[in-house]
Design a protein around this motif. Sequence first.
Motif, PDB file in Angstrom:
ATOM      1  N   HIS A  70      -1.633   6.261  22.627  1.00  0.00           N
ATOM      2  CA  HIS A  70      -1.635   5.386  23.793  1.00  0.00           C
ATOM      3  C   HIS A  70      -2.736   4.349  23.654  1.00  0.00           C
ATOM      4  N   LEU A  71      -2.453   3.146  24.108  1.00  0.00           N
ATOM      5  CA  LEU A  71      -3.421   2.052  24.143  1.00  0.00           C
ATOM      6  C   LEU A  71      -3.694   1.690  25.591  1.00  0.00           C
ATOM      7  N   ILE A  72      -4.984   1.625  25.949  1.00  0.00           N
ATOM      8  CA  ILE A  72      -5.412   1.174  27.269  1.00  0.00           C
ATOM      9  C   ILE A  72      -6.253  -0.078  27.079  1.00  0.00           C
ATOM     10  N   LEU A  73      -5.898  -1.155  27.765  1.00  0.00           N
ATOM     11  CA  LEU A  73      -6.667  -2.397  27.723  1.00  0.00           C
ATOM     12  C   LEU A  73      -7.425  -2.545  29.033  1.00  0.00           C
ATOM     13  N   LEU A  74      -8.750  -2.746  28.907  1.00  0.00           N
ATOM     14  CA  LEU A  74      -9.625  -2.849  30.075  1.00  0.00           C
ATOM     15  C   LEU A  74     -10.380  -4.166  30.044  1.00  0.00           C
ATOM     16  N   GLU A  75     -10.316  -4.930  31.123  1.00  0.00           N
ATOM     17  CA  GLU A  75     -11.136  -6.133  31.265  1.00  0.00           C
ATOM     18  C   GLU A  75     -12.525  -5.701  31.726  1.00  0.00           C
ATOM     19  N   CYS A  76     -13.543  -5.931  30.902  1.00  0.00           N
ATOM     20  CA  CYS A  76     -14.878  -5.387  31.146  1.00  0.00           C
ATOM     21  C   CYS A  76     -15.656  -6.224  32.160  1.00  0.00           C
ATOM     22  N   VAL A  77     -16.302  -5.526  33.087  1.00  0.00           N
ATOM     23  CA  VAL A  77     -17.241  -6.132  34.032  1.00  0.00           C
ATOM     24  C   VAL A  77     -18.670  -5.694  33.710  1.00  0.00           C
ATOM     25  N   ALA A  78     -18.824  -4.466  33.268  1.00  0.00           N
ATOM     26  CA  ALA A  78     -20.126  -3.904  32.919  1.00  0.00           C
ATOM     27  C   ALA A  78     -19.888  -2.814  31.868  1.00  0.00           C
ATOM     28  N   PRO A  79     -20.949  -2.511  31.070  1.00  0.00           N
ATOM     29  CA  PRO A  79     -22.313  -3.051  31.050  1.00  0.00           C
ATOM     30  C   PRO A  79     -22.344  -4.542  30.706  1.00  0.00           C
ATOM     31  N   ALA A  80     -23.461  -5.173  31.102  1.00  0.00           N
ATOM     32  CA  ALA A  80     -23.579  -6.624  31.012  1.00  0.00           C
ATOM     33  C   ALA A  80     -23.274  -7.203  29.627  1.00  0.00           C
ATOM     34  N   PRO A  81     -23.750  -6.605  28.522  1.00  0.00           N
ATOM     35  CA  PRO A  81     -23.479  -7.228  27.220  1.00  0.00           C
ATOM     36  C   PRO A  81     -21.995  -7.351  26.889  1.00  0.00           C
ATOM     37  N   LEU A  82     -21.149  -6.570  27.579  1.00  0.00           N
ATOM     38  CA  LEU A  82     -19.724  -6.558  27.271  1.00  0.00           C
ATOM     39  C   LEU A  82     -18.889  -7.256  28.333  1.00  0.00           C
ATOM     40  N   ALA A  83     -19.517  -7.761  29.377  1.00  0.00           N
ATOM     41  CA  ALA A  83     -18.792  -8.416  30.470  1.00  0.00           C
ATOM     42  C   ALA A  83     -17.977  -9.582  29.936  1.00  0.00           C
ATOM     43  N   GLY A  84     -16.722  -9.667  30.366  1.00  0.00           N
ATOM     44  CA  GLY A  84     -15.832 -10.732  29.939  1.00  0.00           C
ATOM     45  C   GLY A  84     -15.011 -10.397  28.718  1.00  0.00           C
ATOM     46  N   LEU A  85     -15.346  -9.316  28.010  1.00  0.00           N
ATOM     47  CA  LEU A  85     -14.562  -8.885  26.859  1.00  0.00           C
ATOM     48  C   LEU A  85     -13.473  -7.910  27.300  1.00  0.00           C
ATOM     49  N   VAL A  86     -12.529  -7.657  26.418  1.00  0.00           N
ATOM     50  CA  VAL A  86     -11.464  -6.686  26.674  1.00  0.00           C
ATOM     51  C   VAL A  86     -11.685  -5.478  25.775  1.00  0.00           C
ATOM     52  N   ALA A  87     -11.760  -4.304  26.378  1.00  0.00           N
ATOM     53  CA  ALA A  87     -11.902  -3.053  25.621  1.00  0.00           C
ATOM     54  C   ALA A  87     -10.521  -2.502  25.281  1.00  0.00           C
ATOM     55  N   ARG A  88     -10.363  -2.111  24.009  1.00  0.00           N
ATOM     56  CA  ARG A  88      -9.152  -1.452  23.534  1.00  0.00           C
ATOM     57  C   ARG A  88      -9.467   0.027  23.326  1.00  0.00           C
ATOM     58  N   VAL A  89      -8.801   0.892  24.081  1.00  0.00           N
ATOM     59  CA  VAL A  89      -9.071   2.323  24.009  1.00  0.00           C
ATOM     60  C   VAL A  89      -7.819   3.033  23.524  1.00  0.00           C
ATOM     61  N   LEU A  90      -7.972   3.844  22.485  1.00  0.00           N
ATOM     62  CA  LEU A  90      -6.881   4.653  21.941  1.00  0.00           C
ATOM     63  C   LEU A  90      -7.217   6.134  22.061  1.00  0.00           C
ATOM     64  N   HIS A  91      -6.203   6.961  21.858  1.00  0.00           N
ATOM     65  CA  HIS A  91      -6.297   8.432  21.822  1.00  0.00           C
ATOM     66  C   HIS A  91      -6.493   9.034  23.211  1.00  0.00           C
ATOM     67  N   VAL A  92      -6.044   8.334  24.256  1.00  0.00           N
ATOM     68  CA  VAL A  92      -6.146   8.838  25.626  1.00  0.00           C
ATOM     69  C   VAL A  92      -4.788   8.688  26.299  1.00  0.00           C
ATOM     70  N   GLU A  93      -4.215   9.792  26.793  1.00  0.00           N
ATOM     71  CA  GLU A  93      -3.008   9.714  27.611  1.00  0.00           C
ATOM     72  C   GLU A  93      -3.422   9.228  28.995  1.00  0.00           C
ATOM     73  N   PRO A  94      -3.017   8.012  29.391  1.00  0.00           N
ATOM     74  CA  PRO A  94      -3.636   7.385  30.562  1.00  0.00           C
ATOM     75  C   PRO A  94      -3.256   8.037  31.886  1.00  0.00           C
ATOM     76  N   ALA A  95      -4.273   8.191  32.718  1.00  0.00           N
ATOM     77  CA  ALA A  95      -4.076   8.570  34.120  1.00  0.00           C
ATOM     78  C   ALA A  95      -4.324   7.362  35.004  1.00  0.00           C
ATOM     79  N   VAL A  96      -4.366   6.178  34.385  1.00  0.00           N
ATOM     80  CA  VAL A  96      -4.589   4.917  35.089  1.00  0.00           C
ATOM     81  C   VAL A  96      -3.425   3.991  34.762  1.00  0.00           C
ATOM     82  N   GLU A  97      -3.323   2.897  35.519  1.00  0.00           N
ATOM     83  CA  GLU A  97      -2.265   1.918  35.280  1.00  0.00           C
ATOM     84  C   GLU A  97      -2.798   0.527  35.548  1.00  0.00           C
ATOM     85  N   ALA A  98      -2.003  -0.470  35.160  1.00  0.00           N
ATOM     86  CA  ALA A  98      -2.423  -1.856  35.309  1.00  0.00           C
ATOM     87  C   ALA A  98      -2.829  -2.156  36.750  1.00  0.00           C
ATOM     88  N   GLY A  99      -3.979  -2.807  36.900  1.00  0.00           N
ATOM     89  CA  GLY A  99      -4.500  -3.163  38.212  1.00  0.00           C
ATOM     90  C   GLY A  99      -5.548  -2.208  38.741  1.00  0.00           C
TER      91      GLY A  99
END
Length: 314
Positions: A74-103
Amino acid sequence: MDAALPATLLEQYARFSLYNSPYPAHDGGCAVDLYPGTLENGRTHVAPSPVTGTVLETETVRAPPKPYATDHDHLILLECVAPAPLAGLVARVLHVEPAVEAGDRVERGDSLGRLVRAGFFAPWVDNHLHVGFRRPDQHLHRASGSLALELGVDVQPLAWDGTGTVVATGETYAVLDSPPHPRPGEQFVGLRAEWRSSDRGDADGRVGDRTGTGGVGVLDGGLSHYDGGGIHTGGRSERVAESVVVLNDDRLGVVGPDGRTIGWDDVVVTANDEPITGLSTFCARDGDFGAKLICPDHALAVGDDVCVRVRPRQ
């Protein structure tokens, strides 16, 4: 380096590695594997989010078929707000069956879902989150292309003479009692290696005559069951480029132009003079830290004394 991994992100996890993987996404330290095992037992199925942000998308992807793992990931894409050095970037997370959804909004440390053991894993690899970061204008689904990562924590190099006693085994690995973590839970540690700007070695790969400058760092990667690894030197990468990396006077390989990525020499790791698959190196803060030998179908047992060497392949 293009993206910083601050202490507030890394300290949620028991272990991490930028290089201990065979997949191109980790080339040049462009992804990090985060192992959220608790300090009490080293294992968990919960996947704490590395960042605060908003879920952009989740997707199920195919994984290589393996008898011990699922054939999807599974791929989860997260728009980063914090921590500050990563704000504005998109995190790509693999190997997690998501319990979250878009929004969905998630806070750093919130569960993203359940860790899955996908076919991307080698049999000796523990469950973890694979995380990379990209700018929003980059291709977000392609496996490679994430930004190079810089550590925001100091990792203490632990001296190790290559010996130890087996304290845990599995079908594909054995863990030694050394080097022990001096202060579990307080800081990250890893296996100490030397880098030398030049050297002269003997036919057995021993490096006994050194010239030029040098220093120490922490090994990261699969020696040498993966093509390469890395060395963390606390921000001295410009001095380390093109240096030889040495463990107990055994030459391992040469650092590339980025000052931290190692191309392994053609070497073999031995345990009590018998060849094994390799040595797994990473950064850890849990009390179970010790040298991890990768040795499928091994005959090692708890209580066995072991001496590890790295020799040129004959």
